[in-house]
Motif scaffolding. Structure first.
Motif, PDB file in Angstrom:
ATOM      1  N   GLU A 155      32.661  26.590   4.447  1.00 39.39           N
ATOM      2  CA  GLU A 155      33.909  25.940   4.040  1.00 39.39           C
ATOM      3  C   GLU A 155      34.513  26.593   2.802  1.00 39.39           C
ATOM      4  OE1 GLU A 155      35.832  23.654   5.586  1.00 39.39           O
ATOM      5  OE2 GLU A 155      34.411  24.005   7.218  1.00 39.39           O
ATOM      6  N   THR A 156      33.681  26.977   1.868  1.00 46.82           N
ATOM      7  CA  THR A 156      34.185  27.653   0.672  1.00 46.82           C
ATOM      8  C   THR A 156      34.808  28.987   1.040  1.00 46.82           C
ATOM      9  OG1 THR A 156      32.517  26.542  -0.685  1.00 46.82           O
ATOM     10  CG2 THR A 156      33.569  28.489  -1.636  1.00 46.82           C
ATOM     11  N   ALA A 157      34.163  29.727   1.923  1.00 44.67           N
ATOM     12  CA  ALA A 157      34.718  31.005   2.376  1.00 44.67           C
ATOM     13  C   ALA A 157      36.073  30.793   3.049  1.00 44.67           C
ATOM     14  CB  ALA A 157      33.749  31.704   3.334  1.00 44.67           C
ATOM     15  N   VAL A 158      36.149  29.786   3.899  1.00 52.53           N
ATOM     16  CA  VAL A 158      37.410  29.498   4.595  1.00 52.53           C
ATOM     17  C   VAL A 158      38.525  29.226   3.568  1.00 52.53           C
ATOM     18  CG1 VAL A 158      38.595  27.808   6.069  1.00 52.53           C
ATOM     19  CG2 VAL A 158      36.329  28.672   6.722  1.00 52.53           C
ATOM     20  N   HIS A 159      38.242  28.394   2.586  1.00 53.09           N
ATOM     21  CA  HIS A 159      39.256  28.041   1.598  1.00 53.09           C
ATOM     22  C   HIS A 159      39.604  29.222   0.696  1.00 53.09           C
ATOM     23  CE1 HIS A 159      39.727  23.840   2.607  1.00 53.09           C
ATOM     24  NE2 HIS A 159      38.414  23.751   2.722  1.00 53.09           N
ATOM     25  N   ASP A 198      41.735  31.534   2.740  1.00 53.68           N
ATOM     26  CA  ASP A 198      43.042  30.923   2.959  1.00 53.68           C
ATOM     27  C   ASP A 198      43.916  31.074   1.716  1.00 53.68           C
ATOM     28  OD1 ASP A 198      44.954  29.338   4.467  1.00 53.68           O
ATOM     29  OD2 ASP A 198      44.461  27.695   3.092  1.00 53.68           O
ATOM     30  N   GLN A 199      43.307  30.902   0.561  1.00 47.17           N
ATOM     31  CA  GLN A 199      44.040  30.984  -0.704  1.00 47.17           C
ATOM     32  C   GLN A 199      44.294  32.425  -1.146  1.00 47.17           C
ATOM     33  OE1 GLN A 199      45.210  28.375  -2.637  1.00 47.17           O
ATOM     34  NE2 GLN A 199      46.123  29.870  -4.000  1.00 47.17           N
ATOM     35  N   LEU A 200      43.272  33.283  -0.996  1.00 50.79           N
ATOM     36  CA  LEU A 200      43.336  34.625  -1.566  1.00 50.79           C
ATOM     37  C   LEU A 200      43.589  35.736  -0.558  1.00 50.79           C
ATOM     38  CD1 LEU A 200      40.189  34.215  -3.839  1.00 50.79           C
ATOM     39  CD2 LEU A 200      42.587  33.988  -4.543  1.00 50.79           C
TER      40      LEU A 200
END
Length: 174
Positions: free
Chosen positions: A66-70, A73-75
């Motif tokens: 989930e952290t990788a996904v976010h 998505d952001q960067l």
């Protein structure tokens, strides 16, 4: 495009951290994502059962994804993950989660011969306090190498510089 992850697996002393630093210099928009930080966060929670390795907590595996996904998505760009995962089930959970999120994943295992690994662990001044712990994990790594060899591209790091290894990996994913 949701971004890409280059996961550098392998035992302690194989060169994951150093190679990651070299790799981010070669890949535009790349940054290191240290998944151990997720484990350190979870260790602060007193409600989780005690474990020897934070990877044993299912929340670690889910939060890594989930952290990788976010982050992507952001960067955008590429996340380079220098993280040893020796339990096939744990790797399958992580890989499946990333695939479901549509993230392109390149999985590499950095491998060295036993003498090279031992020498690197013995001479590592950054993690000198973890010497014995790291040496004790070498048999677990060797036991996991058959499935790791099927799940990833194995890159030999014995006798070559981290810059050379990073160049090999960058050339593979280009």
């Amino acid at each position: 495009m949701p971004g890409m992850i280059v996961w550098l697996n392998g035992t302690f002393g194989a060169g994951k951290t150093t190679t990651s630093g070299e790799l981010v210099r070669l890949l535009p928009g790349a940054r290191i994502y240290d998944t151990e930080e997720v484990g350190f966060m979870l260790r602060r929670l007193r409600c989780l059962p005690p474990v020897k390795d934070f990877q044993d907590w299912k929340p670690w595996r889910g939060l890594v994804v989930e952290t990788a996904v976010h982050l992507l998505d952001q960067l955008g760009g590429t996340l380079v993950v220098p993280q040893t995962v020796l339990v096939e089930q744990y790797w399958t959970e992580i890989r499946t989660g990333l695939e479901k999120a549509g993230i392109r994943l390149h999985h590499f295992v950095l491998d060295s011969d036993e003498d090279t690994l031992t020498h690197r662990i013995d001479t590592d001044s950054v993690e000198a306090g973890a010497r014995q712990w790291r040496l004790d994990h070498l048999p677990r790594y060797r036991a996991a190498l058959p499935w790791l060899s099927r799940a990833a591209t194995v890159v030999t790091t014995s006798g070559v510089s981290p810059a050379h290894v990073a160049g090999t990996i960058a050339g593979t994913i280009a």
